[in-house]
Structures are given as C-alpha cells and as structure tokens.
Motif scaffolding. Sequence first.
Motif, PDB file in Angstrom:
ATOM      1  N   VAL A   2      42.323 -74.146  73.621  1.00  0.00           N
ATOM      2  CA  VAL A   2      43.470 -74.974  73.991  1.00  0.00           C
ATOM      3  C   VAL A   2      43.464 -76.222  73.111  1.00  0.00           C
ATOM      4  N   LEU A   3      44.645 -76.644  72.687  1.00  0.00           N
ATOM      5  CA  LEU A   3      44.790 -77.894  71.944  1.00  0.00           C
ATOM      6  C   LEU A   3      45.373 -78.944  72.878  1.00  0.00           C
ATOM      7  N   VAL A   4      44.768 -80.126  72.887  1.00  0.00           N
ATOM      8  CA  VAL A   4      45.270 -81.223  73.720  1.00  0.00           C
ATOM      9  C   VAL A   4      45.765 -82.320  72.788  1.00  0.00           C
ATOM     10  N   ILE A   5      47.023 -82.715  72.962  1.00  0.00           N
ATOM     11  CA  ILE A   5      47.628 -83.718  72.072  1.00  0.00           C
ATOM     12  C   ILE A   5      48.248 -84.863  72.881  1.00  0.00           C
ATOM     13  N   PRO A   6      48.250 -86.070  72.275  1.00  0.00           N
ATOM     14  CA  PRO A   6      49.083 -87.131  72.847  1.00  0.00           C
ATOM     15  C   PRO A   6      50.535 -86.842  72.465  1.00  0.00           C
ATOM     16  N   LYS A   7      51.469 -87.210  73.326  1.00  0.00           N
ATOM     17  CA  LYS A   7      52.884 -87.017  72.973  1.00  0.00           C
ATOM     18  C   LYS A   7      53.326 -87.997  71.891  1.00  0.00           C
ATOM     19  N   ILE A  33      36.428 -80.372  70.029  1.00  0.00           N
ATOM     20  CA  ILE A  33      36.332 -80.644  68.581  1.00  0.00           C
ATOM     21  C   ILE A  33      37.633 -81.305  68.135  1.00  0.00           C
ATOM     22  N   SER A  34      37.513 -82.325  67.294  1.00  0.00           N
ATOM     23  CA  SER A  34      38.686 -82.860  66.616  1.00  0.00           C
ATOM     24  C   SER A  34      38.374 -82.950  65.131  1.00  0.00           C
ATOM     25  N   ASN A  35      39.059 -82.145  64.336  1.00  0.00           N
ATOM     26  CA  ASN A  35      38.882 -82.186  62.887  1.00  0.00           C
ATOM     27  C   ASN A  35      39.665 -83.368  62.335  1.00  0.00           C
ATOM     28  N   CYS A  36      38.993 -84.182  61.526  1.00  0.00           N
ATOM     29  CA  CYS A  36      39.613 -85.388  60.972  1.00  0.00           C
ATOM     30  C   CYS A  36      39.458 -85.381  59.465  1.00  0.00           C
ATOM     31  N   GLY A  37      40.568 -85.197  58.767  1.00  0.00           N
ATOM     32  CA  GLY A  37      40.545 -85.290  57.309  1.00  0.00           C
ATOM     33  C   GLY A  37      40.182 -83.987  56.615  1.00  0.00           C
ATOM     34  N   PRO A  38      40.257 -83.994  55.276  1.00  0.00           N
ATOM     35  CA  PRO A  38      40.124 -82.770  54.475  1.00  0.00           C
ATOM     36  C   PRO A  38      38.778 -82.060  54.623  1.00  0.00           C
ATOM     37  N   ASP A  39      37.669 -82.791  54.605  1.00  0.00           N
ATOM     38  CA  ASP A  39      36.374 -82.103  54.680  1.00  0.00           C
ATOM     39  C   ASP A  39      36.206 -81.373  56.006  1.00  0.00           C
ATOM     40  N   HIS A  63      44.668 -84.036  67.638  1.00  0.00           N
ATOM     41  CA  HIS A  63      44.513 -82.976  68.641  1.00  0.00           C
ATOM     42  C   HIS A  63      43.053 -82.697  68.867  1.00  0.00           C
ATOM     43  N   PHE A  64      42.757 -82.295  70.086  1.00  0.00           N
ATOM     44  CA  PHE A  64      41.405 -81.945  70.476  1.00  0.00           C
ATOM     45  C   PHE A  64      41.388 -80.470  70.849  1.00  0.00           C
ATOM     46  N   HIS A  65      40.544 -79.702  70.146  1.00  0.00           N
ATOM     47  CA  HIS A  65      40.347 -78.296  70.479  1.00  0.00           C
ATOM     48  C   HIS A  65      39.399 -78.228  71.679  1.00  0.00           C
ATOM     49  N   VAL A  66      39.804 -77.534  72.731  1.00  0.00           N
ATOM     50  CA  VAL A  66      38.918 -77.279  73.873  1.00  0.00           C
ATOM     51  C   VAL A  66      38.617 -75.784  73.846  1.00  0.00           C
ATOM     52  N   ILE A  67      37.361 -75.456  73.546  1.00  0.00           N
ATOM     53  CA  ILE A  67      36.970 -74.082  73.239  1.00  0.00           C
ATOM     54  C   ILE A  67      35.906 -73.638  74.227  1.00  0.00           C
ATOM     55  N   GLY A  68      36.081 -72.454  74.796  1.00  0.00           N
ATOM     56  CA  GLY A  68      35.093 -71.929  75.741  1.00  0.00           C
ATOM     57  C   GLY A  68      35.475 -70.530  76.191  1.00  0.00           C
TER      58      GLY A  68
END
Length: 116
Positions: A38-43, A83-89, A98-103
């Motif tokens: 699931v992805l969680v985002i601010p509006k 997990i939140s991926n930030c930037g190219p690397d 966005h925050f990935h909620v994985i399980g």
Amino acid sequence: MDCLFCKIAAGEIPSTKVYEDDEILAFRDISPEAPCHVLVIPKIHIPSMDGITPENSAVVAHIFEKIPEIAKLGGAENGYRVISNCGPDAGQSVPHLHFHVIGGAKLPLHVFPEKE
Ligand code: AMP
Ligand code: ZN
C-alpha cells in the motif's frame, strides 16, 4: 500541476483505495511486491522526504499515526515494513512523497540480495 499522485489524491486517476481522510490517502501499489503493498500519501504535494518542513510535517505525523490501521486494512496481519524512496539513488520514481507499507509475507531482510 502534472503530478500522478496529486491526480490520484484528487480522484482524477483511479486507485484501489485502502484508507482516506481529509489529509491523506492510502491505495494499493499498481505493481505489488508483497501481498500487502500500500502507498500512503499526503493530499498536499510534497516532492519527497527532502521536502518535509516544520510547516508541513503535521501531515507526516498523521500518516505515521494511521499506518498501523492502514497496514491491517491492507492485509499485513503479522508485521510490515515502511519504506520511502528519496531521490535517484533510492530509485524514487514518483516525485510526490509516499510511504510504501509492505507486508503479508515474510520479507527479505537486506536491501542488497547478496547479503541474504
Ligand atoms: P517509488 O519508486 O518509491 O517512487 O514508488 C512509486 C510506486 O508507485 C511504485 O511502486 C509503482 O508501482 C507505484 N505506482 C505507479 N503508478 C501507480 C498508479 N497509477 N497506481 C498505483 N501505484 C502506482
Ligand atoms: Zn503531487
């Protein structure tokens, strides 16, 4: 603004909603890597974690207050990872925070598979 997740937040592009309130939206990732992804985002549009400021951080706190409920709604009954991926690397591909909620399954421990 031409932002995919702003359009999803506005309902202009469909998503499989898991949770929504006035400030945030949680929806299923279109390319799931686990039974619960699931992805969680601010509006509001925040480009990434680098864009979190004292002025907008309340919505980030709100996301984290809601993540336990969202993880359960998403099907992660026995633990989850955020997990939140930030930037190219990190491979961030959508420039809206966005925050990935994985399980929903036992997850590999390491970022680099050769450490398994
Ligand atoms: P990231 O690579 O961390 O920026 O994550 C972006 C995520 O958004 C990826 O896991 C994609 O599968 C996901 N994604 C892209 N487009 C959509 C969409 N229309 N609906 C749901 N998830 C999407
Ligand atoms: Zn946006």
